[in-house]
Motif scaffolding. Structure first.
Motif, PDB file in Angstrom:
ATOM      1  N   GLU A 100       0.801  -1.245   0.137  1.00 18.23           N
ATOM      2  CA  GLU A 100      -0.008  -0.228  -0.192  1.00 18.23           C
ATOM      3  C   GLU A 100       0.625   1.283  -0.036  1.00 18.23           C
ATOM      4  O   GLU A 100       1.838   1.374   0.684  1.00 18.23           O
ATOM      5  N   GLY A 147      -3.402   3.799   8.010  1.00 16.60           N
ATOM      6  CA  GLY A 147      -1.994   4.400   8.627  1.00 16.60           C
ATOM      7  C   GLY A 147      -1.087   3.913   7.823  1.00 16.60           C
ATOM      8  O   GLY A 147       0.027   4.518   7.596  1.00 16.60           O
ATOM      9  N   ASP A 195      -8.466  -3.407   6.600  1.00 18.10           N
ATOM     10  CA  ASP A 195      -7.394  -2.889   7.578  1.00 18.10           C
ATOM     11  C   ASP A 195      -7.293  -3.795   8.647  1.00 18.10           C
ATOM     12  O   ASP A 195      -8.318  -4.040   9.053  1.00 18.10           O
ATOM     13  N   THR A 246       1.146  -4.294  13.878  1.00 21.52           N
ATOM     14  CA  THR A 246       0.185  -4.544  14.552  1.00 21.52           C
ATOM     15  C   THR A 246       0.043  -5.786  15.444  1.00 21.52           C
ATOM     16  O   THR A 246       0.957  -6.786  15.234  1.00 21.52           O
ATOM     17  N   VAL A 292       6.662   0.210  15.724  1.00 19.76           N
ATOM     18  CA  VAL A 292       6.466   1.475  15.336  1.00 19.76           C
ATOM     19  C   VAL A 292       6.189   2.858  16.418  1.00 19.76           C
ATOM     20  O   VAL A 292       5.811   3.818  15.992  1.00 19.76           O
ATOM     21  N   GLU A 302      -3.348  -0.144  19.808  1.00 21.25           N
ATOM     22  CA  GLU A 302      -3.260   1.007  18.400  1.00 21.25           C
ATOM     23  C   GLU A 302      -1.713   0.834  18.602  1.00 21.25           C
ATOM     24  O   GLU A 302      -1.128   1.532  19.358  1.00 21.25           O
ATOM     25  N   GLY A 352      -0.623   4.978  15.499  1.00 24.76           N
ATOM     26  CA  GLY A 352      -1.452   5.913  15.191  1.00 24.76           C
ATOM     27  C   GLY A 352      -0.528   6.948  14.589  1.00 24.76           C
ATOM     28  O   GLY A 352       0.847   7.351  14.899  1.00 24.76           O
ATOM     29  N   THR A 353      -0.852   7.688  13.612  1.00 31.17           N
ATOM     30  CA  THR A 353      -0.342   8.765  12.828  1.00 31.17           C
ATOM     31  C   THR A 353      -1.421   9.969  12.654  1.00 31.17           C
ATOM     32  O   THR A 353      -0.690  11.212  12.788  1.00 31.17           O
TER      33      THR A 353
HETATM   34  O1  B1N Z   1      -0.219   1.012  10.935  1.00 30.71           O
HETATM   35  C1  B1N Z   1       0.006   2.510  11.038  1.00 30.71           C
HETATM   36  C2  B1N Z   1       0.079   2.411  12.665  1.00 30.71           C
HETATM   37  O2  B1N Z   1       0.253   4.000  13.025  1.00 30.71           O
HETATM   38  C3  B1N Z   1      -1.483   1.993  13.213  1.00 30.71           C
HETATM   39  O3  B1N Z   1      -1.536   2.115  14.455  1.00 30.71           O
HETATM   40  C4  B1N Z   1      -1.650   0.643  12.683  1.00 30.71           C
HETATM   41  O4  B1N Z   1      -2.910   0.223  12.945  1.00 30.71           O
HETATM   42  C5  B1N Z   1      -1.420   0.479  11.231  1.00 30.71           C
HETATM   43  C6  B1N Z   1      -3.148  -5.675   7.421  1.00 30.71           C
HETATM   44  C7  B1N Z   1      -2.807  -3.347   8.241  1.00 30.71           C
HETATM   45  N1  B1N Z   1      -1.216  -2.176  11.432  1.00 30.71           N
HETATM   46  N2  B1N Z   1      -1.666  -3.167  10.468  1.00 30.71           N
HETATM   47  C8  B1N Z   1      -2.245  -2.514   9.426  1.00 30.71           C
HETATM   48  C9  B1N Z   1      -3.164  -2.842   7.235  1.00 30.71           C
HETATM   49  C10 B1N Z   1      -3.728  -3.550   6.178  1.00 30.71           C
HETATM   50  C11 B1N Z   1      -3.583  -4.979   6.438  1.00 30.71           C
HETATM   51  O5  B1N Z   1      -4.186  -5.498   5.161  1.00 30.71           O
HETATM   52  C12 B1N Z   1      -2.666  -4.690   8.252  1.00 30.71           C
HETATM   53  N3  B1N Z   1      -2.429  -1.266   9.321  1.00 30.71           N
HETATM   54  C13 B1N Z   1      -1.673  -0.835  10.579  1.00 30.71           C
HETATM   55  C14 B1N Z   1       1.487   2.681  10.581  1.00 30.71           C
HETATM   56  O6  B1N Z   1       2.505   2.022  11.219  1.00 30.71           O
END
Ligand code: B1N
Length: 807
Positions: free
Chosen positions: A77, A124, A258, A345, A422, A637, A640-641
């Motif tokens: 992404e 995020g 997400d 995550t 992160v 979380e 978060g950004t």
């Molecule tokens: O990544 C962001 C963080 O600031 C957020 O707290 C966090 O929730 C976010 C599978 C994710 N973590 N995991 C995903 C997205 C898409 C997917 O298919 C997992 N997104 C986050 C940046 O570090």
């Protein structure tokens, strides 16, 4: 010799204006009489592109001739947001562009509104990848971003009386002036016995105030020319074309989840597709510079953005061994010296684990390699930890059981030299929980790099009046050195400055009020407190807790309590298959419908759900936030950004001790942050004793009243069943501990109300938030990645292009 008299200065924007006129003819093939607003947008973009091409070409030239060590960022992404304004700001041309538009009877705002947003991410994680690309360019670091050119980005969200509706996002339908196709850089990928071709599309990523423009290279899937010859020759033309269509679906659409992995075959295909193309591209670059493949790790540092590209561990091994003839041990040293992995995550449903059967069907050779990696890994463990089969089972790359699976996070950890979380809390919890066994095996492999956001997009582009005030008050350095915001601190008590600060904030709120009116039809008072929660809708982020608080407020106001006027603004998409998240949207929409027409709420309370939250909309929202809602269950979380973007723009946070909130509070000071809720440790203790929401609820008359009101059908036209799943869940299991935190949340909200009544003090706290947030620049994050993980150094680019710039 006397210096020649300078030629008269052309009017501002003259060069851009001429370039726009030229492009209307030569690119759009139109005269002014037929030109649409979109044509003008394209012409302006192409004119800007002409200018940035010199940086782009010079950068590629410099990197090629100097054989520079390069960071490559692999991500499924990239949530870029619109390019035009960002590029104008990076080039210092925003005013010129405005003047050029004006000369054509247009406004720059109209042009910017025409740009479809490349929504190639969910939230995020994707946005972080985009901020990081921009920071790498600004820091003059040789870097390439690798991802997928989805034909359809994140769905468009519309809000109706029944909540969220989705439609497709055909962002490429009218072409894309910001990309260049590179058919000469195409690679085959074998998936499930069929070959798919990945074609490179390059987008320039400009650095701010430097001559660097790095490349974001996105792969688009194409069927091979010689598609399915067998059926073609047999006369089965339709079947052959069908195969072609099938291969091209690979890059059709971004999965809209997400933090939820559904284990879909197409998703795994997307992963190997972009990872293999990217690695093959790196081998191509290596070869073109005459560097032996055994030096791969000296040329490239590869960062995995979560486990989505974790297959890179096996694929790099395969390419080294099968294609380039390297032996296993050398290949393994190269691979682990090259790759590093960022975890985003701890949520179990987001952890990727692919069924062995599916893996075997699609990627048999990579699976074989994974088994071999695992066998060797377990062998070393058996020697180090004799007689501990449970430990080995927990660490194995393969999850045993009736449905055996490949654990992608384990593959990523084993194949990386460094693994980072992160935010500080997240990185600690990673070591204590998810990767506790790995931290025993390799204690030095784990580290933290706290996320950041780019001040260019999130301050200079999003909030020009604030940027101008900063330039005036502390000089212009902050945009490249965000720590400079510290210089604002003494001004936090300067009455004259605070007045200007207030003026800037009012402008942003008026602008958002206009957008709210346009998008929802609701009139809001810009002088009310703007209380904002915008982010993906997820139970762990607890939008339903904020909603409950609004219902309580409504009840208190109806009972005659005097509370300062508030406008509560929500925004965010729910994954189309996530029923509870959609129900939360439905609740907020139902609340808004009743509250916004209740005369007793006039001038006191408004509830808004802004449809289709996006980067573009975020740029309008973040500058206008008074109160930033960061209320996730502690420990859930990762970082978060959005919290950083709001605080940076002068919002005060109401939040839990979760993710980067903790570090924000540490920096802005606890007097300037509304803290509430249980800590991650306290919640763990509560969980050990067996949590039940009922005891919390029974002692809380107001919460009960709010829940009863929702249950009575007050916000659902008398339908008492609609919200039952949500309410029953809250009252029976409450997995995200809403009831445990609700009382303290209310206390903190009351503090917000009293603080708001002292406007002078609020402004001071607002200034201090901005002043002390410099740490959360993505420049700082990237500097840490470059120094501590990638060992990549800046390479300045000089203007040397043989192509003359159009001015
Ligand atoms: O990544 C962001 C963080 O600031 C957020 O707290 C966090 O929730 C976010 C599978 C994710 N973590 N995991 C995903 C997205 C898409 C997917 O298919 C997992 N997104 C986050 C940046 O570090």
């Amino acid at each position: 010799m006397a210096s020649p008299t300078p030629a008269p200065c052309p009017p501002k924007g003259q060069a851009l204006l001429e370039a726009m006129r030229r492009h209307l003819f030569s690119s759009q093939a139109k005269s002014a009489s037929l030109a649409t607003i979109h044509d003008h947008y394209v012409c302006l973009s192409l004119a800007v592109r002409d200018i940035l091409l010199t940086s782009w070409v010079d950068t590629a030239d410099t990197y090629t001739s100097q054989h520079v060590r390069t960071a490559t960022y692999m991500s499924a992404e990239f949530l870029l947001g619109p390019h035009l304004e960002n590029n104008l700001v990076s080039l210092g041309l925003r005013e010129e562009a405005a003047a050029a538009c004006e000369a054509l009877g247009l406004t720059l705002e109209e042009m910017l509104a025409e740009e479809p947003e490349p929504g190639l991410g969910n939230g995020g994680l994707g946005r972080l990848a985009a901020c990081f690309q921009e920071s790498m360019a600004t820091l003059e670091l040789p870097a390439i971003g690798y991802g997928i050119r989805y034909e359809f980005g994140i769905f468009r969200q519309q809000i109706g009386p029944n909540g969220q509706m989705e439609s497709t996002d055909p962002w490429l339908a009218r072409g894309n002036p910001w990309e260049v196709i590179r058919p000469e850089w195409s690679y085959p990928v074998l998936i499930g016995g069929q070959t798919v071709i990945g074609v490179a599309y390059d987008t320039p990523i400009l650095g701010y105030g430097v001559h660097t423009a790095n490349t974001l290279r996105l792969w688009s899937a194409q069927a091979p020319d010689a598609f399915d010859f067998a059926s073609f020759n047999a006369g089965d033309y339709t079947r052959a074309v069908l195969h072609k269509v099938q291969s091209e679906t690979l890059s059709k659409v971004l999965y809209p989840n997400d933090e939820l992995e559904q284990g879909k075959r197409l998703r795994l295909s997307q992963q190997i597709f972009f990872v293999s193309c990217s690695l093959q591209d790196m081998f191509r670059i290596l070869g073109s510079q005459g560097i032996p493949v055994t030096e791969f790790h000296r040329k490239f540092a590869v960062q995995l953005n979560d486990t989505h590209p974790a297959i890179a561990v096996a694929e790099l091994m395969r390419l080294l061994i099968d294609v380039h003839g390297v032996d296993w041990d050398t290949a393994w040293s190269i691979t682990t010296a090259t790759i590093s992995y960022t975890n985003h995550t701890l949520l179990p449903e987001a952890l990727e684990a692919w069924g062995l059967e599916l893996f075997q069907q699609l990627l048999p050779r990579q699976l074989q390699i994974i088994f071999e990696i695992n066998a060797r890994f377990l062998r070393t463990l058996r020697i180090r930890f004799p007689g501990q089969p449970e430990l080995l089972e927990r660490l194995s790359l393969i999850e045993e059981g009736p449905h055996r699976k490949v654990r992608m996070a384990h593959l990523a950890v084993v194949g990386s030299h460094t693994v980072n979380g992160v935010a500080e809390l997240h990185s600690r919890l990673l070591k204590e929980n998810l990767f506790a066994d790995f931290a025993r095996v390799w204690p030095d492999r784990f580290t933290n790099i706290t996320n950041g956001v780019t001040p260019r997009r999130w301050l200079a582009v999003a909030n020009p009046p604030l940027a101008a005030l900063l330039n005036d008050a502390i000089g212009t350095d902050w945009c490249r050195h965000l720590d400079q915001l510290r210089k604002l601190e003494p001004l936090a008590t300067d009455a004259g400055f605070l007045e200007r600060w207030q003026g800037v904030r009012e402008q942003a709120k008026e602008r958002l009020a206009a957008t709210i009116r346009q998008d929802t039809g609701v009139l809001v008072d810009p002088s009310s407190l703007f209380d904002v929660q915008v982010k993906r809708i997820h139970e762990y982020k607890r939008q339903h807790m904020a909603a409950l608080q609004v219902v309580e407020r409504y009840l208190r106001l109806r009972a005659g309590e005097d509370l300062p006027p508030r406008t509560v603004i929500f925004g965010g998409k729910a994954a189309p298959g996530y029923a509870m998240a959609k129900l939360i949207i439905r609740l907020i929409v139902g609340m808004a419908e009743i509250i916004n027409i209740d005369p007793a709420m006039d001038g006191r309370l408004r509830v808004i759900f802004l449809p289709n939250f996006s980067v573009k909309l975020g740029q309008k929202i973040y500058p206008a936030v008074d109160l930033s809602e960061q209320i996730s269950t502690a420990g859930m979380e990762a970082s978060g950004t959005g919290n950083m973007k709001m605080s940076l723009n002068g919002a005060l946070t109401i939040g839990t001790l979760d993710g980067a909130n903790i570090e924000i509070r540490e920096r802005v000071g606890d007097d300037n942050f509304f803290l509430f809720g249980h800590t991650a440790e306290q919640l763990a203790a509560i969980n050990r004793n067996g949590y039940h929401p009922m005891p919390w609820l029974e002692n809380d008359a107001l919460a009960k009243e709010a829940i009863d009101l929702i249950g009575s059908g007050h916000f659902s036209e008398g339908d008492r069943d609609l919200f039952h799943p949500l309410l029953a869940n809250l009252c029976s299991s409450d997995p995200f501990r809403v009831m445990a935190d609700l009382g303290d949340y209310r206390r903190a909200q009351n503090e917000v109300d009293s603080a708001w009544c002292d406007a002078g003090r609020w402004s001071m706290m607002s200034v201090l938030n901005t002043a002390r947030c410099g740490f959360f620049s993505s420049d700082r994050s990237i500097q840490e990645y470059a120094d501590r993980i990638w060992k990549v150094a800046p390479v300045p680019v000089n203007a040397c292009s043989v192509i003359p710039s159009p001015s």
